[in-house]
Design an enzyme around this catalytic site. Structure first.
Site, mmCIF file in Angstrom:
data_model
loop_
_atom_site.group_PDB
_atom_site.id
_atom_site.type_symbol
_atom_site.label_atom_id
_atom_site.label_comp_id
_atom_site.label_asym_id
_atom_site.label_seq_id
_atom_site.Cartn_x
_atom_site.Cartn_y
_atom_site.Cartn_z
ATOM 1 N N HIS A 35 0.821 -1.228 0.000
ATOM 2 C CA HIS A 35 0.000 0.000 0.000
ATOM 3 C C HIS A 35 0.851 1.274 0.000
ATOM 4 O O HIS A 35 0.308 2.376 -0.037
ATOM 5 C CB HIS A 35 -0.941 0.023 1.210
ATOM 6 C CG HIS A 35 -1.958 -1.069 1.184
ATOM 7 N ND1 HIS A 35 -2.889 -1.191 0.168
ATOM 8 C CD2 HIS A 35 -2.196 -2.111 2.020
ATOM 9 C CE1 HIS A 35 -3.647 -2.258 0.395
ATOM 10 N NE2 HIS A 35 -3.239 -2.835 1.513
ATOM 11 N N HIS B 136 -6.137 -7.463 -0.508
ATOM 12 C CA HIS B 136 -6.369 -6.026 -0.706
ATOM 13 C C HIS B 136 -5.721 -5.576 -2.004
ATOM 14 O O HIS B 136 -4.668 -6.096 -2.392
ATOM 15 C CB HIS B 136 -5.741 -5.235 0.453
ATOM 16 C CG HIS B 136 -6.296 -5.582 1.792
ATOM 17 N ND1 HIS B 136 -5.765 -6.599 2.559
ATOM 18 C CD2 HIS B 136 -7.346 -5.076 2.478
ATOM 19 C CE1 HIS B 136 -6.470 -6.697 3.690
ATOM 20 N NE2 HIS B 136 -7.437 -5.784 3.659
ATOM 21 N N ASP C 109 -4.105 -13.045 2.951
ATOM 22 C CA ASP C 109 -5.362 -12.692 3.617
ATOM 23 C C ASP C 109 -6.606 -13.028 2.796
ATOM 24 O O ASP C 109 -7.713 -12.665 3.168
ATOM 25 C CB ASP C 109 -5.363 -11.226 4.063
ATOM 26 C CG ASP C 109 -4.714 -10.303 3.066
ATOM 27 O OD1 ASP C 109 -4.445 -10.742 1.939
ATOM 28 O OD2 ASP C 109 -4.476 -9.128 3.413
HETATM 29 ZN ZN LIG Z 1 -3.878 -7.458 2.520
#
Ligand SMILES: [Zn+2]
Ligand SMILES: [Zn+2]
Length: 436
Positions: free
Chosen positions: A112, A153, A240
């Site tokens: 990120h 994500h 995840d």
């Molecule tokens: Zn993640």
């Protein structure tokens, strides 16, 4: 002694002395159970497995990728430098052909972290894959690379860093941004003017299972990789998507991750997220390591594995098929989309708004890319955080032509001190970074 078919390098860095807070999901214990599992399974005794200690990334390594505000050493901790240094060590072992493949099982994660860094977002401050990749490009030549991100994500940081770089194909599998942080990663985020089509997002519905992930891999990702022909495949191996992960909503399994690794066949894998510390990480990491070695991973099963509960619905299967067709068709039309987008344009603007969830900062940016016929074009970022700090960053890309290099330096020299809090120049041709 059992022998690995591929020689695999492993780098462990659990960062036991660093956490955002003691109860935060991205905390010290993340790799504790994995380490135990790997040793219990006898991985350390396999012939062909080689353990490496992580190195420490330097300030210069970070500056090839990021504009840290106000500077690198204010933003990062020693753990971040070692996490990135662990990834560099893994890549280096592959580049020097000491091993066939390598896996950096390190934290804190990085995908990120974007080009401008005001603080911590999505548990990331520096992008460990990008810092690794630009380090090896500097030392081993400009490789054509595909980064396949299998974290749940969207890797909005990696997308931002390689937005305008055709030599780095970024493909992200993730839970649809309408249902999960960071809320981006849609299929029309397709790359900057010189790299349109080389940023591929695959937003998957919540509850996607093994069938869906492997369908995407076989029918979309692998065909695109075959056409792209990268020198290296890097897997941002976030874990995840696992069905036990406490912060996401997918139904992926350790066996699925192993199967995906086997079929994708990455040269380098780097751990990203994954917060099911006991239920997933030990099994997923074991599966990935076994798949990289070329050994049997069919026995890797979580203790509570129940295939009936983990089956995805027929609606999801249908949805994913249509999504893959749509994305593949866009990929085939990328040259036309590019011609349309840059027609009669000298510069392309990319206005953005970025939220640092961990540090509670809002940032607004305007990125400006020169449309250059001879290179991927000098580009700038004007950025302001809601804490009142405004910066200006100039980036000269690795393949820059003489005119773009000159334009970058002219811009830097023209800006008078005091107009911004900080002005940066990143010259990737000469590996120079300066700020004032
Ligand atoms: Zn993640
Ligand atoms: Zn140029």
């Amino acid at each position: 002694m059992l022998k690995a078919k591929n020689k695999v390098g492993l780098v462990f860095f659990p960062a036991f002395d660093w956490a955002i807070s003691p109860t935060h999901p991205e905390r010290e214990e993340r790799l504790l159970y994995t380490q135990d599992q790997v040793f219990e399974e006898g991985i350390a005794d396999l012939e062909g497995i080689k353990f490496y200690n992580p190195g420490i990334a330097t300030e210069k390594d970070i500056e090839r990728v990021h504009f840290c505000v106000p500077d690198v050493m204010t933003r990062v901790t020693q753990s971040h430098l070692i996490s990135a240094g662990g990834a560099i060590k893994a890549a280096e072992a592959v580049m020097k052909k000491e091993v066939d493949k390598a896996f950096a099982i390190v934290r804190p994660p990085g995908h990120h972290a974007q080009r401008v860094v005001f603080g911590d977002r999505g548990f990331c401050i520096i992008n460990i894959e990008a810092v690794m990749l630009e380090n090896i490009r500097q030392r081993f030549g400009n490789k054509k690379v595909a980064i396949v991100d299998t974290d749940c994500h969207h890797g909005d940081g990696t997308q931002d860093i390689y937005w305008n770089d055709k030599d780095t194909l970024y493909i992200s599998f993730h839970q649809d941004g309408r249902t999960l942080y960071p809320g981006t990663g849609f299929i029309d985020e397709f790359g900057g003017p010189s790299a349109i089509g080389y940023n591929i997002n695959i937003p998957l519905p919540p509850e996607t299972g093994e069938e869906g992930f492997l369908y995407v891999l076989d029918n979309l990702v692998i065909p695109i990789l075959k056409e792209y022909k990268p020198d290296l495949i890097i897997n941002s191996a976030g874990q995840d998507n696992h069905y036990t992960d406490p912060i996401t909503n997918m139904k992926f399994t350790a066996h699925g991750y192993a199967e995906l690794t086997h079929r994708l066949n990455p040269d380098i894998a780097v751990l990203e997220g994954g917060y099911s510390i006991e239920g997933a990480l030990p099994y997923v990491n074991l599966g990935i390591i076994l798949a990289m070695t070329g050994l049997d991973y069919s026995h890797v099963r979580e203790p509570d594995y129940d295939p009936e509960k983990l089956k995805q619905s027929p609606e999801i299967t249908e949805y994913i098929k249509r999504l893959c067709d749509e994305i593949y068709n866009r990929w085939l039309r990328r040259e036309d989309i590019r011609r349309e987008t840059i027609k009669n344009q000298q510069y392309i603007l990319r206005p953005r708004s970025i939220y640092y969830d961990t540090d509670g900062i809002h940032e607004t940016q305007i990125q400006k890319f020169k449309v250059c016929p001879n290179c991927s074009g000098v580009n700038t970022i004007q950025s302001r955080s809601d804490w009142g700090v405004e910066i200006f960053a100039i980036s000269i890309p690795r393949d820059a032509c003489k005119a773009c290099i000159d334009e970058g330096y002219d811009l830097y020299n023209q800006i008078t001190a005091g107009k911004y809090y900080k002005v940066y120049l990143q010259d990737r041709v000469n590996d120079v970074f300066m700020s004032k």
